[in-house]
Enzyme design. Structure first.
Site, PDB file in Angstrom:
ATOM      1  CD  GLU A 120      40.331  37.570  29.144  1.00 29.61           C
ATOM      2  OE1 GLU A 120      40.267  36.622  30.067  1.00 29.61           O
ATOM      3  OE2 GLU A 120      39.956  38.085  28.294  1.00 29.61           O
ATOM      4  CE  LYS A 122      47.806  34.285  35.587  1.00 29.86           C
ATOM      5  NZ  LYS A 122      47.926  33.233  36.965  1.00 29.86           N
ATOM      6  CG  ASP A 124      44.838  31.802  43.039  1.00 24.44           C
ATOM      7  OD1 ASP A 124      45.493  31.098  42.225  1.00 24.44           O
ATOM      8  OD2 ASP A 124      45.094  32.630  43.515  1.00 24.44           O
ATOM      9  CE1 TYR A 233      41.749  31.257  30.308  1.00 22.15           C
ATOM     10  CE2 TYR A 233      40.091  31.670  32.300  1.00 22.15           C
ATOM     11  CZ  TYR A 233      41.026  30.844  31.350  1.00 22.15           C
ATOM     12  OH  TYR A 233      42.505  30.262  32.475  1.00 22.15           O
ATOM     13  CE  LYS A 319      51.764  35.518  39.357  1.00 21.29           C
ATOM     14  NZ  LYS A 319      51.222  34.269  39.451  1.00 21.29           N
ATOM     15  CB  CYS A 408      41.653  24.324  81.784  1.00 18.08           C
ATOM     16  SG  CYS A 408      41.093  25.828  82.008  1.00 18.08           S
ATOM     17  CB  CYS A 411      40.179  27.304  85.197  1.00 16.11           C
ATOM     18  SG  CYS A 411      39.005  25.803  85.350  1.00 16.11           S
ATOM     19  CB  CYS A 426      38.135  23.666  80.216  1.00 14.63           C
ATOM     20  SG  CYS A 426      38.045  24.122  81.558  1.00 14.63           S
ATOM     21  CB  CYS A 431      36.598  27.392  82.936  1.00 14.01           C
ATOM     22  SG  CYS A 431      38.077  28.249  82.298  1.00 14.01           S
TER      23      CYS A 431
HETATM   24  S1  IVH Z   1      44.703  33.186  29.214  1.00 15.96           S
HETATM   25  C1  IVH Z   1      47.630  31.417  26.340  1.00 15.96           C
HETATM   26  N1  IVH Z   1      43.518  34.151  31.185  1.00 15.96           N
HETATM   27  O1  IVH Z   1      46.493  31.367  34.371  1.00 15.96           O
HETATM   28  C2  IVH Z   1      46.834  32.349  27.972  1.00 15.96           C
HETATM   29  N2  IVH Z   1      44.313  32.447  32.120  1.00 15.96           N
HETATM   30  O2  IVH Z   1      49.125  31.031  33.856  1.00 15.96           O
HETATM   31  C3  IVH Z   1      46.064  31.187  28.582  1.00 15.96           C
HETATM   32  N3  IVH Z   1      44.021  32.366  34.373  1.00 15.96           N
HETATM   33  O3  IVH Z   1      47.124  28.981  33.404  1.00 15.96           O
HETATM   34  C4  IVH Z   1      45.770  31.234  29.753  1.00 15.96           C
HETATM   35  N4  IVH Z   1      42.648  33.757  34.456  1.00 15.96           N
HETATM   36  O4  IVH Z   1      44.668  29.008  34.200  1.00 15.96           O
HETATM   37  C5  IVH Z   1      43.806  33.326  31.086  1.00 15.96           C
HETATM   38  N5  IVH Z   1      41.781  34.966  32.488  1.00 15.96           N
HETATM   39  C6  IVH Z   1      42.596  35.095  32.463  1.00 15.96           C
HETATM   40  C7  IVH Z   1      43.309  34.091  33.383  1.00 15.96           C
HETATM   41  C8  IVH Z   1      43.896  32.935  33.286  1.00 15.96           C
HETATM   42  C9  IVH Z   1      43.035  33.040  35.548  1.00 15.96           C
HETATM   43  C10 IVH Z   1      45.143  30.835  34.379  1.00 15.96           C
HETATM   44  C11 IVH Z   1      45.091  29.988  33.716  1.00 15.96           C
HETATM   45  C12 IVH Z   1      46.195  29.654  32.972  1.00 15.96           C
HETATM   46  C13 IVH Z   1      47.066  30.713  34.252  1.00 15.96           C
HETATM   47  C14 IVH Z   1      48.195  31.453  32.984  1.00 15.96           C
END
Ligand code: IVH
Length: 666
Positions: A120, A122, A124, A233, A319, A408, A411, A426, A431
């Site tokens: 999946e 991640k 942010d 998720y 990451k 400014c 000018c 300004c 100018c």
């Molecule tokens: S699974 C025990 N899936 O990343 C596992 N986390 O560093 C629970 N996050 O606190 C997390 N996308 O806020 C999971 N597809 C994803 C995610 C995800 C973002 C965040 C989540 C978690 C942090 C962990």
């Protein structure tokens, strides 16, 4: 429509309320979860209004999960603490291939055999937990320290992809929990910042912090106004699910928003490929990601692997390099814009952030420089991601006291701060910096669209005093242009031809090109549609301008003042120089009357603004987003999500050739 109204009259209020709730839920799901609207905003609003009226007249009909009850919770000064039913864990991190291969070896060693992974993105954002009881959302909580979080139910209810009630799923207990991420879509974040700027307020620094701040608002209506989004998720307990893949499919079926880029992978090489693919494509998304998450798919294998400390052994976050970096401010310079507003820009020791070297960051105004505590020599953390403009997130040892120059920098004219605005300006209309920016804006793409007239050329024209305002462009001679750096006989002629070719602009583009304060492309189009000719707008009263839909009184005032002052004179000079803005045809009398077009991707024979003007000229509408109401989608190379949506909705999709054929005989 008439049919619906009839039903409304004869149906019992309670039956009608129930029907409306179901329809609204269906359309909220289509719009906010699936991103596939089936009706227009106006139609949706009409349903919503009808339900709200019905509930006002019959308060007994209100249910806690009615779509009208998203905003309704009390504002609270403090969030109650909530103990999570099971701790909200974190993930172990991996930053390179070796670490990921080691993870895979550990996993296969422990379960003795091959393994499928669920991969999946991640997201942010910030983690959120939703608790449902008998199908109703009863609580939303932040992660907090993982054991105890904060009760943010009233705020999270306002996020429209979060279902307030869900259909029962066989095998799920009465109380279950869904976890996922709340995030700020980049476009919504930039919209919010544009609003802040228009109100003279400080911009927000990055989508993640702003999402977190929005969820922890004291007043839920503020959260509700923020266009936050979710991806879920986790389902706990898993009910009928036997794997993470099942969980994601089940959540989507239950009506939760689930990220579509999930993938089931076999073997670590596929994991590495997935990671690399999203590293390349991360900036195509409408939200930030800081990596991908790899989870052992099967629950029985997850159970076997168990946990270490506060992270599962069956999952890892792979990451990407952070999109934040630390550097030093070398100078704070001030730039003068087209309306004379001075913008402080911090020049930095160059630093790579999110894959791009950042040398400058705008700090917007004096107040913001001081709120952040920026000064020359400060160590600062810079954030930049995708299309998000780089910003200073924090200053190591903040100090206040930075002041805008009193004169400014270009000018030497007087700089004033016009209360209540926080901007310094300004006030010398002659100018050179303002002149340069005005002419550049005039020639820019959405305006007069004079290709090949960039800053370098305009600068020379202004320095030689051949161009004082945009009308002088139309008086340039070939003898003059060949003298400019970078021009020879042929290129000079080409530029002059382009300038001459721009003399019949559509009225909306012409208005935009004038650079009237607060009048962007959309407002310029509205004014053009309303007044039809430049003369009608020039002689309109303040009240008439104010009466135009979505033109506020501040904006109306700016427009009026513009034409009364130097602006009116400039328009006169432009017309004298041969510029003839094209009167708008009254809408609704062309071969495409009632038809809506959306253009996406690149068109090869014309720019998008030209194509849109063409359609408007033929009575049609040009919209920016695709919905079931769109009649034609014209897709060129590079078309992305709009094209995808059009395909899903089975709309009429034309390539440029087909579009040209369609309009040829009209
Ligand atoms: S699974 C025990 N899936 O990343 C596992 N986390 O560093 C629970 N996050 O606190 C997390 N996308 O806020 C999971 N597809 C994803 C995610 C995800 C973002 C965040 C989540 C978690 C942090 C962990």
């Amino acid at each position: 429509m008439t049919k619906k109204k009839k039903t409304a009259k004869v149906a019992e209020p309670s039956a009608r309320a129930q029907e409306l709730r179901e329809q609204i839920r269906h359309h909220e799901h289509a719009y906010y979860v699936l991103d596939l609207p089936e009706i227009s905003d106006a139609e949706f609003d009409a349903l919503f209004l009808e339900l709200r009226r019905l509930e006002e007249e019959n308060p007994k009909l209100i249910t806690a999960d009615s779509p009208t009850q998203r905003v309704g919770g009390e504002a609270s000064e403090q969030f109650a603490k909530v103990r999570h039913r099971s701790p909200m864990l974190s993930l172990q991190n991996a930053f390179d291939e070796d670490e990921i291969r080691a993870f895979d070896r550990r996993v296969r060693g422990a379960i003795g055999g091959d393994v499928h992974y669920c991969a999946e993105l991640k997201i942010d954002g910030l983690a959120i937990s939703l608790t449902y009881e008998h199908g109703r959302l009863i609580r939303a909580a932040t992660r907090g320290d993982g054991t105890v979080g904060e009760d943010v139910t009233a705020n999270v209810r306002t996020i429209r992809s979060v279902p307030l009630s869900v259909e029962p799923v066989a095998g799920l207990p009465d109380v279950f929990e869904v976890r996922g991420e709340v995030y700020f879509p980049i476009a919504a974040f930039e919209r919010l910042n544009a609003e802040m700027e228009a109100q003279g307020k400080a911009r927000y620094v990055n989508p993640r912090n702003t999402a977190a701040g929005s969820v922890r608002q004291i007043d839920p209506t503020v959260t509700g106004s923020r266009d936050l989004q979710t991806f879920m998720y986790t389902l706990d307990p898993g009910g009928p699910c036997r794997s993470q893949w099942d969980v994601l499919t089940t959540l989507a079926k239950m009506g939760f928003r689930v990220n579509k880029h999930r993938r089931r992978l076999t073997g670590i090489d596929e994991v590495l490929e997935y990671h690399a693919e999203w590293q390349r494509k991360r900036h195509e998304l409408d939200h930030e990601i800081d990596g991908v998450v790899i989870k052992v798919d099967r629950f029985d294998q997850q159970l076997e692997l168990g946990f270490v400390a506060r992270s599962p052994r069956w999952a890892i976050a792979f990451k990407y390099a952070p999109e934040e970096a630390e550097t030093e401010v070398e100078e704070i310079a001030c730039y003068v814009g087209r309306t004379g507003v001075l913008t402080p820009v911090a020049h930095l020791k160059p630093v790579i952030v999110g894959g791009v070297t950042v040398r400058n960051v705008t700090t917007h105004n004096e107040d913001q420089v001081n709120e952040k505590g920026v000064y020359v020599g400060a160590r600062v953390v810079i954030h930049r991601a995708g299309d998000v403009i780089p910003e200073i997130v924090s200053v190591k040892e903040p100090k206040q006291g930075w002041r805008m120059p009193a004169k400014c920098p270009v000018c030497g004219g007087e700089v004033v701060r016009e209360e209540p605005y926080i901007a310094h300006r300004c006030i010398n209309p002659f100018c050179a910096a303002q002149r340069l920016e005005r002419v550049r804006h005039f020639a820019s793409r959405g305006a007069m669209n004079i290709d090949g007239l960039g800053y370098a050329t305009i600068n020379q024209l202004i320095e030689r005093k051949w161009v004082v305002d945009p009308s002088d462009l139309f008086r340039l001679t070939k003898e003059q242009v060949v003298q400019l750096e970078g021009f020879a006989d042929k290129s000079a002629q080409k530029l002059l031809t382009r300038i001459a070719d721009s003399q019949r602009p559509p009225l909306g583009r012409f208005l935009y090109s004038l650079g009237i304060p607060q009048v962007g492309e959309a407002t310029a189009e509205l004014l053009a549609a309303e007044f039809g000719t430049i003369d009608a707008l020039r002689s309109a009263t303040l009240e008439q301008i104010d009466a135009v839909e979505s033109v506020g009184s501040n904006m109306a005032n700016e427009v009026r003042m513009y034409f009364e002052g130097h602006g009116g004179e400039l328009v006169g000079r432009l017309i004298e120089a041969g510029v003839l803005p094209q009167a708008m045809e009254a809408p609704g009398d062309g071969p495409f009357t009632g038809k809506t077009f959306v253009f996406t991707g690149t068109l090869e024979t014309m720019g998008r603004p030209d194509a849109e003007a063409l359609i408007r000229g033929l009575g049609g509408k040009a919209a920016s987003s695709v919905s079931a109401k769109t009649d034609y989608v014209v897709a060129g190379p590079g078309a992305g999500s709009k094209l995808e949506k059009a395909q899903k909705l089975k709309l009429n999709i034309l390539d440029e050739q087909q579009f040209l054929e369609l309009i040829r005989d009209k």
